[in-house]
Enzyme design. Structure first.
Site, mmCIF file in Angstrom:
data_model
loop_
_atom_site.group_PDB
_atom_site.id
_atom_site.type_symbol
_atom_site.label_atom_id
_atom_site.label_comp_id
_atom_site.label_asym_id
_atom_site.label_seq_id
_atom_site.Cartn_x
_atom_site.Cartn_y
_atom_site.Cartn_z
ATOM 1 N N LYS A 254 1.449 94.299 19.409
ATOM 2 C CA LYS A 254 2.626 93.431 19.270
ATOM 3 C C LYS A 254 2.178 92.129 18.627
ATOM 4 O O LYS A 254 1.339 91.412 19.173
ATOM 5 C CB LYS A 254 3.233 93.151 20.651
ATOM 6 C CG LYS A 254 4.271 92.017 20.673
ATOM 7 C CD LYS A 254 4.847 91.764 22.072
ATOM 8 C CE LYS A 254 5.746 90.520 22.086
ATOM 9 N NZ LYS A 254 6.308 90.237 23.433
ATOM 10 N N ASP A 259 7.589 83.426 19.884
ATOM 11 C CA ASP A 259 8.717 84.017 20.597
ATOM 12 C C ASP A 259 9.560 82.928 21.248
ATOM 13 O O ASP A 259 9.251 82.449 22.342
ATOM 14 C CB ASP A 259 8.188 85.000 21.662
ATOM 15 C CG ASP A 259 9.322 85.664 22.439
ATOM 16 O OD1 ASP A 259 10.489 85.576 21.995
ATOM 17 O OD2 ASP A 259 9.032 86.284 23.492
ATOM 18 N N LYS A 266 14.611 80.940 25.232
ATOM 19 C CA LYS A 266 13.778 80.586 26.381
ATOM 20 C C LYS A 266 13.972 79.115 26.723
ATOM 21 O O LYS A 266 14.320 78.316 25.850
ATOM 22 C CB LYS A 266 12.297 80.796 26.018
ATOM 23 C CG LYS A 266 11.851 82.241 25.966
ATOM 24 C CD LYS A 266 10.342 82.317 25.684
ATOM 25 C CE LYS A 266 9.892 83.758 25.546
ATOM 26 N NZ LYS A 266 9.981 84.530 26.792
ATOM 27 N N ASP A 277 2.019 85.097 21.595
ATOM 28 C CA ASP A 277 2.766 86.343 21.753
ATOM 29 C C ASP A 277 2.385 87.403 20.709
ATOM 30 O O ASP A 277 2.964 88.482 20.653
ATOM 31 C CB ASP A 277 4.277 86.059 21.720
ATOM 32 C CG ASP A 277 5.060 87.057 22.555
ATOM 33 O OD1 ASP A 277 4.454 87.699 23.436
ATOM 34 O OD2 ASP A 277 6.272 87.207 22.307
ATOM 35 N N ASP A 336 15.326 88.371 24.014
ATOM 36 C CA ASP A 336 13.982 87.954 24.429
ATOM 37 C C ASP A 336 13.114 89.151 24.848
ATOM 38 O O ASP A 336 11.917 89.005 25.059
ATOM 39 C CB ASP A 336 14.083 86.940 25.581
ATOM 40 C CG ASP A 336 12.804 86.165 25.786
ATOM 41 O OD1 ASP A 336 11.921 86.228 24.904
ATOM 42 O OD2 ASP A 336 12.695 85.485 26.827
ATOM 43 N N GLU A 338 11.923 91.388 23.007
ATOM 44 C CA GLU A 338 11.762 91.763 21.609
ATOM 45 C C GLU A 338 10.501 92.583 21.345
ATOM 46 O O GLU A 338 10.452 93.333 20.372
ATOM 47 C CB GLU A 338 11.770 90.506 20.727
ATOM 48 C CG GLU A 338 10.425 89.778 20.586
ATOM 49 C CD GLU A 338 9.886 89.204 21.881
ATOM 50 O OE1 GLU A 338 10.672 89.039 22.837
ATOM 51 O OE2 GLU A 338 8.668 88.933 21.966
ATOM 52 N N ARG A 340 9.133 95.146 22.792
ATOM 53 C CA ARG A 340 9.340 96.608 22.819
ATOM 54 C C ARG A 340 10.098 97.083 21.579
ATOM 55 O O ARG A 340 9.892 98.204 21.120
ATOM 56 C CB ARG A 340 10.057 96.991 24.127
ATOM 57 C CG ARG A 340 11.409 96.373 24.296
ATOM 58 C CD ARG A 340 11.901 96.386 25.751
ATOM 59 N NE ARG A 340 11.292 95.317 26.551
ATOM 60 C CZ ARG A 340 11.552 95.120 27.831
ATOM 61 N NH1 ARG A 340 12.383 95.915 28.482
ATOM 62 N NH2 ARG A 340 10.969 94.139 28.494
HETATM 63 N N1 BES Z 1 6.559 87.377 25.235
HETATM 64 C C1 BES Z 1 7.324 87.534 26.409
HETATM 65 C C2 BES Z 1 6.485 87.877 27.638
HETATM 66 C C3 BES Z 1 5.507 86.830 28.086
HETATM 67 C C4 BES Z 1 5.851 85.942 29.099
HETATM 68 C C5 BES Z 1 4.258 86.772 27.549
HETATM 69 C C6 BES Z 1 4.947 84.995 29.522
HETATM 70 C C7 BES Z 1 3.340 85.821 27.980
HETATM 71 C C8 BES Z 1 3.690 84.940 28.970
HETATM 72 C C9 BES Z 1 8.332 88.648 26.201
HETATM 73 O O1 BES Z 1 8.802 88.817 24.925
HETATM 74 C C10 BES Z 1 9.517 88.321 27.044
HETATM 75 O O2 BES Z 1 10.153 87.345 26.765
HETATM 76 N N2 BES Z 1 9.783 89.137 28.053
HETATM 77 C C11 BES Z 1 10.876 88.929 28.918
HETATM 78 C C12 BES Z 1 11.545 90.246 29.135
HETATM 79 C C13 BES Z 1 12.876 90.153 29.830
HETATM 80 C C14 BES Z 1 13.880 89.450 28.943
HETATM 81 C C15 BES Z 1 13.348 91.549 30.164
HETATM 82 C C16 BES Z 1 10.327 88.385 30.229
HETATM 83 O O3 BES Z 1 9.240 88.777 30.641
HETATM 84 O O4 BES Z 1 10.981 87.516 30.804
HETATM 85 ZN ZN ZN Z 2 7.562 88.208 23.418
HETATM 86 MN MN MN Z 3 10.431 87.561 24.473
#
Ligand code: BES
Ligand code: ZN
Ligand code: MN
Length: 489
Positions: A254, A259, A266, A277, A336, A338, A340
Protein backbone atom coordinates in the site's frame (compact mmCIF):
# COMPACT_ATOMS: atom_id res chain seq x y z
CA UNK A 1 19.18 9.32 0.58
CA UNK A 2 20.77 8.10 3.79
CA UNK A 3 23.86 6.03 3.08
CA UNK A 4 25.00 3.49 5.64
CA UNK A 5 28.16 4.28 7.56
CA UNK A 6 31.33 2.68 6.19
CA UNK A 7 32.42 -0.29 8.27
CA UNK A 8 35.63 -2.20 7.61
CA UNK A 9 37.06 -5.35 9.11
CA UNK A 10 40.75 -5.55 9.91
CA UNK A 11 43.16 -7.94 11.50
CA UNK A 12 43.92 -7.56 15.14
CA UNK A 13 46.73 -5.05 15.43
CA UNK A 14 47.65 -4.61 19.08
CA UNK A 15 50.03 -1.76 18.27
CA UNK A 16 47.28 0.40 16.78
CA UNK A 17 45.22 0.47 19.98
CA UNK A 18 47.30 2.91 22.04
CA UNK A 19 47.34 5.58 19.34
CA UNK A 20 43.70 5.39 18.19
CA UNK A 21 42.06 8.76 18.78
CA UNK A 22 38.33 7.96 18.62
CA UNK A 23 36.30 5.60 20.76
CA UNK A 24 37.60 2.12 21.54
CA UNK A 25 35.07 -0.66 22.11
CA UNK A 26 36.12 -3.69 24.16
CA UNK A 27 34.08 -6.80 24.90
CA UNK A 28 34.27 -8.39 28.32
CA UNK A 29 32.83 -11.85 28.95
CA UNK A 30 30.08 -12.46 31.49
CA UNK A 31 32.55 -13.58 34.17
CA UNK A 32 34.94 -10.77 33.35
CA UNK A 33 37.21 -12.66 30.92
CA UNK A 34 39.29 -10.51 28.61
CA UNK A 35 40.38 -11.61 25.16
CA UNK A 36 43.72 -10.76 23.58
CA UNK A 37 42.88 -7.22 22.51
CA UNK A 38 40.97 -6.42 25.70
CA UNK A 39 44.02 -7.60 27.66
CA UNK A 40 46.05 -5.14 25.61
CA UNK A 41 43.69 -2.33 26.56
CA UNK A 42 43.91 -3.45 30.16
CA UNK A 43 47.68 -3.38 30.15
CA UNK A 44 47.86 0.04 28.48
CA UNK A 45 45.35 1.48 30.94
CA UNK A 46 47.16 0.05 33.97
CA UNK A 47 44.55 -2.55 34.89
CA UNK A 48 41.45 -0.39 34.27
CA UNK A 49 39.46 -3.11 32.50
CA UNK A 50 40.13 -5.76 35.12
CA UNK A 51 39.18 -3.41 37.91
CA UNK A 52 36.01 -2.49 36.07
CA UNK A 53 35.21 -6.15 35.40
CA UNK A 54 35.45 -6.80 39.14
CA UNK A 55 33.17 -3.90 40.02
CA UNK A 56 29.57 -3.98 41.19
CA UNK A 57 28.63 -1.84 38.17
CA UNK A 58 29.87 -4.57 35.83
CA UNK A 59 28.18 -7.28 37.85
CA UNK A 60 24.84 -5.50 37.52
CA UNK A 61 25.17 -5.03 33.75
CA UNK A 62 22.97 -7.25 31.59
CA UNK A 63 24.49 -9.24 28.71
CA UNK A 64 24.81 -6.87 25.74
CA UNK A 65 24.77 -3.78 27.94
CA UNK A 66 27.48 -1.12 27.57
CA UNK A 67 29.35 1.23 29.91
CA UNK A 68 31.68 4.10 29.02
CA UNK A 69 35.03 4.59 30.74
CA UNK A 70 36.01 8.10 29.65
CA UNK A 71 39.46 9.56 28.90
CA UNK A 72 41.44 6.45 29.85
CA UNK A 73 45.01 6.96 30.97
CA UNK A 74 47.48 5.25 28.62
CA UNK A 75 45.30 5.54 25.48
CA UNK A 76 44.68 8.42 23.08
CA UNK A 77 41.04 7.33 22.87
CA UNK A 78 38.32 9.58 24.25
CA UNK A 79 36.63 6.58 25.85
CA UNK A 80 36.66 2.85 26.18
CA UNK A 81 33.17 1.50 25.78
CA UNK A 82 32.95 -1.79 27.62
CA UNK A 83 30.29 -4.21 26.43
CA UNK A 84 29.39 -7.23 28.49
CA UNK A 85 29.02 -10.00 25.95
CA UNK A 86 29.91 -13.64 25.74
CA UNK A 87 32.02 -14.94 22.89
CA UNK A 88 29.14 -17.10 21.68
CA UNK A 89 26.51 -14.38 21.90
CA UNK A 90 23.17 -15.02 20.20
CA UNK A 91 22.32 -13.17 16.99
CA UNK A 92 19.99 -10.92 18.95
CA UNK A 93 22.57 -10.11 21.65
CA UNK A 94 25.23 -9.43 19.02
CA UNK A 95 22.98 -7.05 17.08
CA UNK A 96 21.93 -5.24 20.23
CA UNK A 97 25.56 -4.86 21.26
CA UNK A 98 26.24 -3.33 17.84
CA UNK A 99 23.30 -0.98 18.34
CA UNK A 100 24.63 0.21 21.69
CA UNK A 101 27.99 0.97 20.06
CA UNK A 102 26.21 3.07 17.44
CA UNK A 103 24.04 4.87 19.96
CA UNK A 104 26.97 5.93 22.13
CA UNK A 105 29.26 6.81 19.23
CA UNK A 106 27.57 10.07 18.14
CA UNK A 107 29.45 9.80 14.86
CA UNK A 108 32.95 9.52 16.38
CA UNK A 109 35.55 7.25 14.80
CA UNK A 110 35.33 3.75 16.25
CA UNK A 111 37.78 0.95 16.85
CA UNK A 112 35.81 -2.14 17.81
CA UNK A 113 37.92 -4.93 19.29
CA UNK A 114 35.73 -7.90 18.38
CA UNK A 115 38.58 -10.43 18.06
CA UNK A 116 36.95 -13.62 19.24
CA UNK A 117 33.28 -12.66 19.11
CA UNK A 118 31.75 -15.38 16.92
CA UNK A 119 28.92 -13.24 15.56
CA UNK A 120 31.04 -10.18 14.80
CA UNK A 121 29.18 -9.72 11.49
CA UNK A 122 25.90 -9.46 13.45
CA UNK A 123 27.51 -6.86 15.71
CA UNK A 124 28.31 -4.85 12.59
CA UNK A 125 24.75 -5.23 11.27
CA UNK A 126 23.30 -3.93 14.55
CA UNK A 127 25.82 -1.10 14.49
CA UNK A 128 25.00 -0.19 10.90
CA UNK A 129 21.22 -0.29 11.39
CA UNK A 130 21.31 1.85 14.55
CA UNK A 131 23.50 4.50 12.87
CA UNK A 132 20.52 5.56 10.74
CA UNK A 133 19.61 9.23 10.99
CA UNK A 134 17.11 11.04 8.79
CA UNK A 135 18.81 14.43 8.62
CA UNK A 136 18.10 15.38 4.98
CA UNK A 137 15.92 18.30 6.01
CA UNK A 138 18.00 19.74 8.86
CA UNK A 139 20.13 22.54 7.41
CA UNK A 140 22.47 22.67 10.42
CA UNK A 141 23.36 19.02 10.24
CA UNK A 142 26.19 18.14 7.95
CA UNK A 143 28.02 15.86 10.31
CA UNK A 144 31.18 14.12 9.10
CA UNK A 145 30.93 10.60 10.46
CA UNK A 146 34.10 8.90 11.64
CA UNK A 147 35.23 5.60 10.16
CA UNK A 148 34.39 2.31 11.86
CA UNK A 149 37.05 -0.38 12.06
CA UNK A 150 36.20 -3.75 13.55
CA UNK A 151 39.26 -5.81 14.45
CA UNK A 152 38.62 -9.54 14.22
CA UNK A 153 40.78 -12.64 14.10
CA UNK A 154 39.44 -13.70 10.67
CA UNK A 155 38.65 -10.50 8.77
CA UNK A 156 38.05 -12.14 5.36
CA UNK A 157 35.58 -14.61 6.80
CA UNK A 158 33.66 -11.96 8.73
CA UNK A 159 33.70 -9.56 5.77
CA UNK A 160 32.21 -12.30 3.58
CA UNK A 161 29.38 -12.85 6.08
CA UNK A 162 28.90 -9.13 6.32
CA UNK A 163 28.50 -8.56 2.55
CA UNK A 164 24.86 -9.67 2.24
CA UNK A 165 24.12 -7.88 5.51
CA UNK A 166 25.31 -4.60 3.99
CA UNK A 167 22.72 -5.14 1.25
CA UNK A 168 20.10 -5.58 3.97
CA UNK A 169 21.17 -2.38 5.68
CA UNK A 170 20.78 -0.53 2.38
CA UNK A 171 17.33 -2.05 1.94
CA UNK A 172 16.25 -1.07 5.45
CA UNK A 173 17.62 2.48 5.01
CA UNK A 174 15.77 2.79 1.69
CA UNK A 175 12.51 1.82 3.41
CA UNK A 176 13.13 4.16 6.35
CA UNK A 177 13.94 7.10 4.07
CA UNK A 178 10.73 6.54 2.07
CA UNK A 179 8.62 6.26 5.23
CA UNK A 180 10.20 9.31 6.90
CA UNK A 181 10.00 11.52 3.82
CA UNK A 182 7.26 14.18 3.97
CA UNK A 183 4.47 14.00 1.40
CA UNK A 184 5.28 17.27 -0.38
CA UNK A 185 8.58 15.67 -1.39
CA UNK A 186 7.61 12.01 -1.71
CA UNK A 187 4.79 12.53 -4.19
CA UNK A 188 3.60 9.62 -6.30
CA UNK A 189 5.86 10.91 -9.11
CA UNK A 190 8.89 11.18 -6.84
CA UNK A 191 8.26 7.74 -5.32
CA UNK A 192 8.01 6.16 -8.78
CA UNK A 193 11.21 7.93 -9.90
CA UNK A 194 13.11 6.56 -6.90
CA UNK A 195 11.93 3.07 -7.82
CA UNK A 196 12.76 3.53 -11.50
CA UNK A 197 16.32 4.43 -10.43
CA UNK A 198 16.66 0.88 -9.11
CA UNK A 199 17.00 -0.31 -12.71
CA UNK A 200 20.68 0.56 -12.19
CA UNK A 201 21.06 -2.23 -9.66
CA UNK A 202 19.43 -4.80 -11.95
CA UNK A 203 15.73 -4.63 -11.15
CA UNK A 204 13.22 -4.54 -13.98
CA UNK A 205 11.00 -1.55 -13.19
CA UNK A 206 7.76 -0.60 -14.99
CA UNK A 207 5.50 2.31 -14.15
CA UNK A 208 1.82 1.94 -15.04
CA UNK A 209 0.19 5.36 -15.43
CA UNK A 210 -3.48 6.28 -14.94
CA UNK A 211 -4.56 5.65 -18.54
CA UNK A 212 -3.18 2.11 -18.39
CA UNK A 213 -4.75 1.49 -14.99
CA UNK A 214 -8.07 2.61 -16.46
CA UNK A 215 -7.65 0.18 -19.36
CA UNK A 216 -6.93 -2.58 -16.87
CA UNK A 217 -10.18 -1.71 -15.09
CA UNK A 218 -8.67 -0.64 -11.77
CA UNK A 219 -11.67 1.48 -10.81
CA UNK A 220 -11.16 0.78 -7.12
CA UNK A 221 -7.55 1.97 -6.96
CA UNK A 222 -8.24 4.95 -9.20
CA UNK A 223 -11.15 6.21 -7.09
CA UNK A 224 -8.77 6.81 -4.17
CA UNK A 225 -6.44 9.19 -6.00
CA UNK A 226 -9.02 11.08 -8.05
CA UNK A 227 -9.13 14.01 -5.63
CA UNK A 228 -5.38 14.55 -5.76
CA UNK A 229 -3.17 16.62 -8.07
CA UNK A 230 -0.69 13.74 -7.99
CA UNK A 231 -1.39 11.01 -10.53
CA UNK A 232 -2.03 7.47 -9.28
CA UNK A 233 0.45 4.83 -10.37
CA UNK A 234 1.29 1.17 -10.03
CA UNK A 235 4.99 0.33 -10.07
CA UNK A 236 6.11 -3.20 -10.86
CA UNK A 237 9.64 -4.27 -9.84
CA UNK A 238 10.90 -7.65 -10.96
CA UNK A 239 13.94 -9.52 -9.69
CA UNK A 240 14.89 -12.61 -11.69
CA UNK A 241 17.55 -14.34 -9.60
CA UNK A 242 15.99 -17.78 -9.45
CA UNK A 243 15.40 -20.60 -11.93
CA UNK A 244 14.11 -19.42 -15.30
CA UNK A 245 10.37 -19.87 -15.63
CA UNK A 246 9.77 -20.50 -11.93
CA UNK A 247 6.73 -18.62 -10.61
CA UNK A 248 7.75 -15.60 -8.53
CA UNK A 249 6.81 -14.67 -5.01
CA UNK A 250 4.68 -11.50 -5.18
CA UNK A 251 5.04 -8.69 -2.66
CA UNK A 252 2.29 -6.06 -2.80
CA UNK A 253 2.45 -2.74 -0.92
CA UNK A 254 0.00 0.00 0.00
CA UNK A 255 1.56 3.25 -1.12
CA UNK A 256 -0.75 6.04 0.04
CA UNK A 257 1.76 8.90 0.02
CA UNK A 258 -0.61 10.91 2.22
CA UNK A 259 -3.93 9.90 3.75
CA UNK A 260 -6.17 12.82 4.70
CA UNK A 261 -9.09 10.40 4.82
CA UNK A 262 -10.58 12.08 1.72
CA UNK A 263 -14.14 13.37 2.06
CA UNK A 264 -14.39 11.23 5.24
CA UNK A 265 -11.73 13.64 6.50
CA UNK A 266 -9.49 12.70 9.41
CA UNK A 267 -9.26 15.00 12.45
CA UNK A 268 -6.41 17.56 12.32
CA UNK A 269 -4.54 16.28 15.40
CA UNK A 270 -1.93 13.76 14.34
CA UNK A 271 -2.80 13.88 10.65
CA UNK A 272 0.88 14.61 9.88
CA UNK A 273 1.61 10.97 10.76
CA UNK A 274 -0.16 9.94 7.57
CA UNK A 275 3.03 10.63 5.63
CA UNK A 276 3.86 7.05 6.63
CA UNK A 277 0.78 5.59 4.96
CA UNK A 278 2.99 4.34 2.14
CA UNK A 279 4.81 2.10 4.64
CA UNK A 280 3.76 -1.13 2.94
CA UNK A 281 5.09 0.08 -0.40
CA UNK A 282 8.21 1.24 1.43
CA UNK A 283 8.92 -2.23 2.80
CA UNK A 284 8.29 -3.87 -0.58
CA UNK A 285 10.74 -1.41 -2.18
CA UNK A 286 13.37 -1.98 0.51
CA UNK A 287 13.15 -5.75 0.16
CA UNK A 288 13.50 -5.51 -3.64
CA UNK A 289 16.55 -3.29 -3.20
CA UNK A 290 18.17 -5.71 -0.75
CA UNK A 291 17.46 -8.71 -3.02
CA UNK A 292 19.08 -6.98 -5.98
CA UNK A 293 22.09 -5.75 -4.02
CA UNK A 294 22.86 -9.16 -2.57
CA UNK A 295 22.08 -10.96 -5.84
CA UNK A 296 19.38 -13.18 -4.33
CA UNK A 297 18.80 -16.50 -6.05
CA UNK A 298 15.03 -16.16 -6.14
CA UNK A 299 12.30 -14.79 -8.40
CA UNK A 300 10.40 -12.03 -6.66
CA UNK A 301 8.08 -9.37 -8.00
CA UNK A 302 7.24 -6.27 -5.99
CA UNK A 303 4.15 -4.23 -6.85
CA UNK A 304 3.15 -0.98 -5.22
CA UNK A 305 0.00 1.09 -5.62
CA UNK A 306 0.94 4.77 -5.31
CA UNK A 307 -1.90 7.21 -4.65
CA UNK A 308 -2.74 10.25 -2.54
CA UNK A 309 -6.04 10.37 -0.66
CA UNK A 310 -7.30 13.97 -0.77
CA UNK A 311 -10.67 15.75 -0.40
CA UNK A 312 -11.57 17.70 -3.53
CA UNK A 313 -14.43 18.59 -5.83
CA UNK A 314 -13.52 15.53 -7.84
CA UNK A 315 -12.90 13.22 -4.89
CA UNK A 316 -14.83 10.01 -4.31
CA UNK A 317 -17.89 10.54 -2.08
CA UNK A 318 -19.15 8.24 0.65
CA UNK A 319 -21.88 6.21 -1.03
CA UNK A 320 -20.17 6.06 -4.43
CA UNK A 321 -20.00 2.65 -6.09
CA UNK A 322 -16.83 1.66 -7.97
CA UNK A 323 -15.85 -1.39 -9.96
CA UNK A 324 -12.67 -3.32 -9.20
CA UNK A 325 -10.40 -4.95 -11.76
CA UNK A 326 -11.74 -8.32 -10.62
CA UNK A 327 -15.21 -7.12 -11.65
CA UNK A 328 -16.74 -6.96 -8.17
CA UNK A 329 -18.44 -3.70 -7.27
CA UNK A 330 -17.67 -1.85 -4.05
CA UNK A 331 -19.81 0.65 -2.17
CA UNK A 332 -17.43 3.20 -0.66
CA UNK A 333 -19.01 3.88 2.73
CA UNK A 334 -15.92 5.57 4.16
CA UNK A 335 -13.32 7.19 1.92
CA UNK A 336 -10.80 6.80 4.76
CA UNK A 337 -10.82 3.01 4.29
CA UNK A 338 -8.80 3.60 1.13
CA UNK A 339 -5.89 1.20 1.56
CA UNK A 340 -7.98 -1.88 0.79
CA UNK A 341 -9.36 -0.14 -2.31
CA UNK A 342 -5.82 0.29 -3.59
CA UNK A 343 -4.57 -3.15 -2.61
CA UNK A 344 -7.46 -5.17 -4.04
CA UNK A 345 -6.72 -4.04 -7.60
CA UNK A 346 -2.93 -4.43 -7.32
CA UNK A 347 -3.35 -7.89 -5.76
CA UNK A 348 -5.70 -8.97 -8.52
CA UNK A 349 -3.33 -7.65 -11.18
CA UNK A 350 -0.38 -9.44 -9.52
CA UNK A 351 -2.19 -12.78 -9.63
CA UNK A 352 -3.53 -12.36 -13.17
CA UNK A 353 -0.19 -11.37 -14.61
CA UNK A 354 2.36 -13.35 -12.60
CA UNK A 355 0.50 -16.41 -11.25
CA UNK A 356 2.74 -16.13 -8.17
CA UNK A 357 3.73 -19.09 -6.00
CA UNK A 358 2.64 -16.99 -3.05
CA UNK A 359 1.54 -13.43 -2.35
CA UNK A 360 2.30 -11.21 0.64
CA UNK A 361 0.71 -7.81 0.98
CA UNK A 362 1.88 -5.16 3.41
CA UNK A 363 -0.13 -2.13 4.46
CA UNK A 364 -0.53 0.47 7.17
CA UNK A 365 -4.14 -0.57 6.89
CA UNK A 366 -6.01 -0.01 10.16
CA UNK A 367 -5.80 1.99 13.36
CA UNK A 368 -7.51 -0.99 14.97
CA UNK A 369 -4.38 -3.13 14.72
CA UNK A 370 -2.60 -0.58 16.91
CA UNK A 371 -5.37 -0.90 19.50
CA UNK A 372 -5.02 -4.69 19.40
CA UNK A 373 -1.27 -5.22 19.17
CA UNK A 374 0.32 -1.85 19.90
CA UNK A 375 3.68 -1.08 18.33
CA UNK A 376 5.19 -4.46 19.19
CA UNK A 377 3.62 -6.72 16.61
CA UNK A 378 2.25 -6.49 13.10
CA UNK A 379 -1.09 -8.20 12.48
CA UNK A 380 -0.70 -11.33 10.36
CA UNK A 381 -3.54 -12.92 8.37
CA UNK A 382 -3.32 -15.88 6.04
CA UNK A 383 -5.21 -18.51 4.08
CA UNK A 384 -2.31 -21.00 4.25
CA UNK A 385 -0.77 -22.31 7.49
CA UNK A 386 2.48 -23.53 6.01
CA UNK A 387 3.18 -20.30 4.15
CA UNK A 388 2.18 -18.27 7.18
CA UNK A 389 4.37 -20.26 9.57
CA UNK A 390 7.35 -19.76 7.27
CA UNK A 391 6.88 -16.02 7.68
CA UNK A 392 6.27 -16.15 11.43
CA UNK A 393 9.44 -18.17 11.90
CA UNK A 394 11.51 -15.74 9.83
CA UNK A 395 10.07 -12.78 11.74
CA UNK A 396 10.90 -14.39 15.06
CA UNK A 397 14.50 -15.04 14.06
CA UNK A 398 14.85 -11.44 12.95
CA UNK A 399 13.23 -10.06 16.10
CA UNK A 400 10.41 -8.40 14.15
CA UNK A 401 7.15 -8.81 16.07
CA UNK A 402 4.34 -10.53 14.19
CA UNK A 403 1.15 -12.06 15.55
CA UNK A 404 -1.44 -14.04 13.63
CA UNK A 405 -5.09 -13.05 13.89
CA UNK A 406 -8.10 -15.05 12.70
CA UNK A 407 -10.23 -14.86 9.57
CA UNK A 408 -13.75 -16.27 9.30
CA UNK A 409 -17.07 -16.17 7.47
CA UNK A 410 -18.83 -14.18 10.19
CA UNK A 411 -16.34 -11.34 9.72
CA UNK A 412 -16.80 -11.47 5.95
CA UNK A 413 -20.56 -11.14 6.45
CA UNK A 414 -19.96 -7.67 7.95
CA UNK A 415 -18.99 -6.48 4.44
CA UNK A 416 -22.44 -7.05 2.89
CA UNK A 417 -23.72 -4.02 0.98
CA UNK A 418 -27.33 -3.08 0.29
CA UNK A 419 -26.60 -2.03 -3.29
CA UNK A 420 -23.21 -3.45 -4.40
CA UNK A 421 -21.19 -6.68 -4.12
CA UNK A 422 -19.57 -5.42 -0.93
CA UNK A 423 -18.92 -2.27 1.06
CA UNK A 424 -15.45 -1.10 2.01
CA UNK A 425 -15.95 -1.09 5.80
CA UNK A 426 -17.30 -3.67 8.21
CA UNK A 427 -18.03 -1.44 11.20
CA UNK A 428 -16.07 -0.90 14.41
CA UNK A 429 -15.81 -4.48 15.76
CA UNK A 430 -12.68 -6.33 14.59
CA UNK A 431 -11.71 -3.55 12.20
CA UNK A 432 -8.39 -5.14 11.24
CA UNK A 433 -10.00 -8.49 10.55
CA UNK A 434 -12.80 -7.13 8.38
CA UNK A 435 -10.16 -5.19 6.42
CA UNK A 436 -8.27 -8.46 5.89
CA UNK A 437 -11.53 -10.18 4.95
CA UNK A 438 -12.09 -7.51 2.31
CA UNK A 439 -8.66 -8.23 0.81
CA UNK A 440 -9.27 -11.98 0.96
CA UNK A 441 -12.13 -11.53 -1.51
CA UNK A 442 -9.44 -10.63 -4.05
CA UNK A 443 -7.20 -13.63 -3.37
CA UNK A 444 -7.63 -16.62 -5.67
CA UNK A 445 -8.16 -19.99 -3.97
CA UNK A 446 -4.92 -21.33 -5.38
CA UNK A 447 -2.77 -18.45 -4.12
CA UNK A 448 -1.09 -18.89 -0.72
CA UNK A 449 -1.46 -15.43 0.81
CA UNK A 450 -0.33 -13.44 3.81
CA UNK A 451 -1.62 -10.00 4.73
CA UNK A 452 0.57 -7.94 7.07
CA UNK A 453 -1.10 -4.97 8.78
CA UNK A 454 1.91 -2.85 9.73
CA UNK A 455 0.12 0.33 10.92
CA UNK A 456 1.62 -0.09 14.41
CA UNK A 457 5.17 -1.07 13.50
CA UNK A 458 6.14 0.88 10.37
CA UNK A 459 6.89 4.06 12.26
CA UNK A 460 7.11 4.56 16.03
CA UNK A 461 7.42 7.47 18.45
CA UNK A 462 10.07 5.95 20.69
CA UNK A 463 13.23 4.23 19.56
CA UNK A 464 13.41 0.48 19.03
CA UNK A 465 16.35 -1.88 19.51
CA UNK A 466 17.79 -1.22 16.05
CA UNK A 467 16.21 2.07 14.95
CA UNK A 468 15.86 5.62 16.22
CA UNK A 469 12.40 7.24 16.48
CA UNK A 470 10.41 7.30 13.25
CA UNK A 471 10.50 4.75 10.47
CA UNK A 472 11.70 1.30 11.56
CA UNK A 473 11.99 -0.61 8.30
CA UNK A 474 10.05 -3.42 10.02
CA UNK A 475 9.68 -6.42 7.75
CA UNK A 476 12.66 -6.02 5.43
CA UNK A 477 14.81 -8.42 7.46
CA UNK A 478 12.00 -10.94 8.00
CA UNK A 479 10.92 -11.03 4.36
CA UNK A 480 14.50 -11.35 3.16
CA UNK A 481 15.03 -14.19 5.64
CA UNK A 482 11.82 -15.91 4.48
CA UNK A 483 12.90 -15.64 0.85
CA UNK A 484 16.31 -17.13 1.71
CA UNK A 485 14.69 -19.97 3.65
CA UNK A 486 12.06 -20.81 1.03
CA UNK A 487 13.93 -20.24 -2.21
CA UNK A 488 17.66 -20.19 -1.57
CA UNK A 489 18.46 -23.17 0.66
N1 BES B 1 -3.97 4.74 7.03
C1 BES B 1 -5.05 4.46 7.90
C2 BES B 1 -4.69 3.50 9.03
C3 BES B 1 -3.66 3.99 10.01
C4 BES B 1 -4.07 4.56 11.21
C5 BES B 1 -2.33 3.82 9.77
C6 BES B 1 -3.13 4.99 12.12
C7 BES B 1 -1.38 4.24 10.69
C8 BES B 1 -1.79 4.83 11.87
C9 BES B 1 -6.18 3.84 7.10
O1 BES B 1 -6.30 4.25 5.80
C10 BES B 1 -7.45 4.24 7.78
O2 BES B 1 -7.74 5.40 7.79
N2 BES B 1 -8.16 3.27 8.33
C11 BES B 1 -9.38 3.52 9.00
C12 BES B 1 -10.36 2.48 8.57
C13 BES B 1 -11.78 2.76 9.00
C14 BES B 1 -12.31 3.99 8.29
C15 BES B 1 -12.63 1.55 8.68
C16 BES B 1 -9.11 3.42 10.50
O3 BES B 1 -8.30 2.59 10.91
O4 BES B 1 -9.69 4.21 11.24
ZN1 ZN C 1 -4.59 4.89 4.89
MN1 MN D 1 -7.41 6.03 5.58
Amino acid sequence: MTTPRQIQFAEIDLNAIADFEGRVVAFVGLDGQLDLSARRVNRLTKNMLKRFAASETFEKMKPGEAHDLSYPVGLKATAVQVIKLKRRATQDEARKAGASIAKASQGAALLVLAGTIVKAAEVSLGLALRCYDFSDHRSSENQQLGAVTIMVSKPEEIAAQSGPMAALTEGVFFTRDLVNEPANILTTDDFAARLAAMQEIGLDVEILEEDELEKLGMGSLLCVGQGSRSPSKVVVMQWHGGPKGEAPLALVGKGVVFDTGGISLKPAAGMEDMTMDMGGAGVVSGVMRALALRGAKANVVGLVGLVENMPDGNATRPGDVVKSMKGDTIEVINTDAEGRLVLCDVMWYAQERFKPSGMIDLATLTGAVIIGLGHENAGVFSNDNKFCNAFLKAAEIEGEGAWRLPLGQAYDDQLKSRIADMKNVGGRPAGSITAAQFLKRFVKDETPWIHLDIAGVASVTSETALAPKGATGWGVLALDRMIRNLHES
